[in-house]
Design a protein around this motif. Sequence first.
Motif, PDB file in Angstrom:
ATOM      1  N   UNK A  63       1.027  -1.068   0.098  1.00 49.47           N
ATOM      2  CA  UNK A  63      -0.185  -0.044  -0.055  1.00 49.47           C
ATOM      3  C   UNK A  63       0.890   1.321   0.178  1.00 49.47           C
ATOM      4  N   UNK A  64       1.917   1.268   0.973  1.00 49.96           N
ATOM      5  CA  UNK A  64       3.049   2.406   0.886  1.00 49.96           C
ATOM      6  C   UNK A  64       3.510   2.724  -0.599  1.00 49.96           C
ATOM      7  N   UNK A  65       3.872   1.484  -1.172  1.00 57.25           N
ATOM      8  CA  UNK A  65       4.371   1.469  -2.452  1.00 57.25           C
ATOM      9  C   UNK A  65       3.693   2.299  -3.485  1.00 57.25           C
ATOM     10  N   UNK A  66       2.446   1.806  -3.556  1.00 61.94           N
ATOM     11  CA  UNK A  66       1.247   2.202  -4.416  1.00 61.94           C
ATOM     12  C   UNK A  66       1.106   3.751  -4.121  1.00 61.94           C
ATOM     13  N   UNK A  67       1.093   4.108  -2.866  1.00 58.39           N
ATOM     14  CA  UNK A  67       0.706   5.318  -2.460  1.00 58.39           C
ATOM     15  C   UNK A  67       2.027   6.399  -2.973  1.00 58.39           C
ATOM     16  N   UNK A  68       3.321   5.816  -2.977  1.00 57.15           N
ATOM     17  CA  UNK A  68       4.286   6.565  -3.152  1.00 57.15           C
ATOM     18  C   UNK A  68       4.421   6.577  -4.695  1.00 57.15           C
TER      19      UNK A  68
END
Lengths: 312, 264
Positions: A63-68
């Motif tokens: 999730x953090x990666x997609x948000x990034x």
Amino acid sequence: MLRLALTQVLSVLVAVVATLTVVFFAVRALPGDAAVILGGLETQTEQVEALRGELGLDLPLSVQYVRYWADLLRGDLGTSLRERRPVGEMLRERLWVTLSLAGLAFSLALVSGLTVGLLAGRRTGTTGDGVALGLTTVGLTLPEFWLGFLLILLFSVQLGWFPLIGLPVEGDLGVRLWHLILPAVTLAVPRAAQIARLARVRLLEEASADYVRTARSKGVSPRALTRHVAANALPGLLPLLALELGGLLTGTIVVEQVFGLPGLGSTLLGAIAARDYPVVQGVAVLAVLVYVLVNWLADVLQMLADPRLRYE
Amino acid sequence: MTRLRLGVALATLVLASALVGPWLMPHDPIRPDYGARYEAPSARHWFGTDGLGRDVLARSLAGGRVSLSIALGATLAALSIGLVAGLAAAAWRGLTDIVLTRAFDALLAFPGFLLVLLLVSALGGGVWQSLLALAVAGSPLYFRLVRAFTQAELKRDYVLAGAALGASRGRLLLRHALPNFVGALAVQAASTAATFVLVEASLSYLGLGVALPTPSWGNVLQDARSYLTRQPWAAVGPGLVLACAALALQFLSDGWRDTLDRRA
């Protein structure tokens, strides 16, 4: 030509995406916990958990990666965990220091490196060439920060011509430039040596080509010959120049540290120490983008200068 | 030829001083001696003493042992990784080649120093971590060299002849192709070692590589930076030895190339 350039753009894009992905996960693999470091040694577990939630560090990595990526594509580099303000804003404040330092150092290296390289390459086998070659080897192997020490000791302590360390944030442009001279010279020496060595070798290689022998036998003047040789030899320097220029954005780290300059390098080091992920990522993104772009530009320029490369 | 001789002589001197030097030194490189702080060079302390009264020469020699081990070890590791992967890519071609080439290209998208810096931070600093980070950052160059050389050699007639005589692929690669470019790899390796000596020093100088109290050229100089104007001697000695080491390796590389070129 156009197709070749476009194919390159595509492979550059792939490289950038891959690189940023690696940085994203590498930064999170750093030992230590950002929330704990931020909270300090005295924080309770609940407070650390609250902090983690607030910073979005409790979300799954995917999730953090997609948000990034969603943020990055909108031009948002995220918010610094430590300073609680936009990374873009922080980097803009520091960028000018590193950019002026890198620009100054690169110009110095380019001018002095080309001068020495061309002069030595025209007179191979002479004492002057030997001396130049020896000097460039020494220049190449001098540790950057140690050269900085020596310059500080000689020009700042003994002669008092230059300030010891630091850089005024505001004030006269001339004064600020004065603070950047010694750091720029320190950075320029090994790079100038590198450029001079390659320029010399390229000239030597080109001078032994058949067309040079033919031209000489037909009575072309040495001056005109030098011009032909240089025009063919110098585009070969572009890849090296791109590597040097592109690498300077992070290549200044050590020198910034020696001279106490508030540039990108010191920002990166501080962020690594504090596990300030968004800032580390921000600097890395910037450095990799500039590096890849400058190298791509050099490839295109080299193809423009050398028609042989366009048909491969 | 003179450069090769100079390189060999200087490199032998530097290596010998790092290997044997620490045993011959009467001073301890780590234990402080508060009675002898900030001394200028003398018959007792040839390079002077540092802020804790330690002999700077003893620290330079002890630091050299650590720094040279890292630089030379990392060079060997980078060369080995590149050699194995390069031979594999050139021999097997197809998917192996594509995957390996892409992977090493991705490493090349980083400015070199940034890559080492991020790797060493992720691994956590220290001797082995620095060695590993340098090896990974240095390997793409050797992969590219070995792959290109091997591809060129495999196209030549003697390889075809060898294959016709029934030589195995491994034998063709290692006994026939490899010896033709091993010299060029050695030239590059000496130059890489010179660079690694400098990069390791930078890492330790920034406090990311080898940590005190283990002395390395970089962290000895970091320590010296904090009282540079008070005791310049603490910075002069180690820097000189460090520069000599890098210079020796670069001379070795240049001289080697000259002799190979002349033979070709």
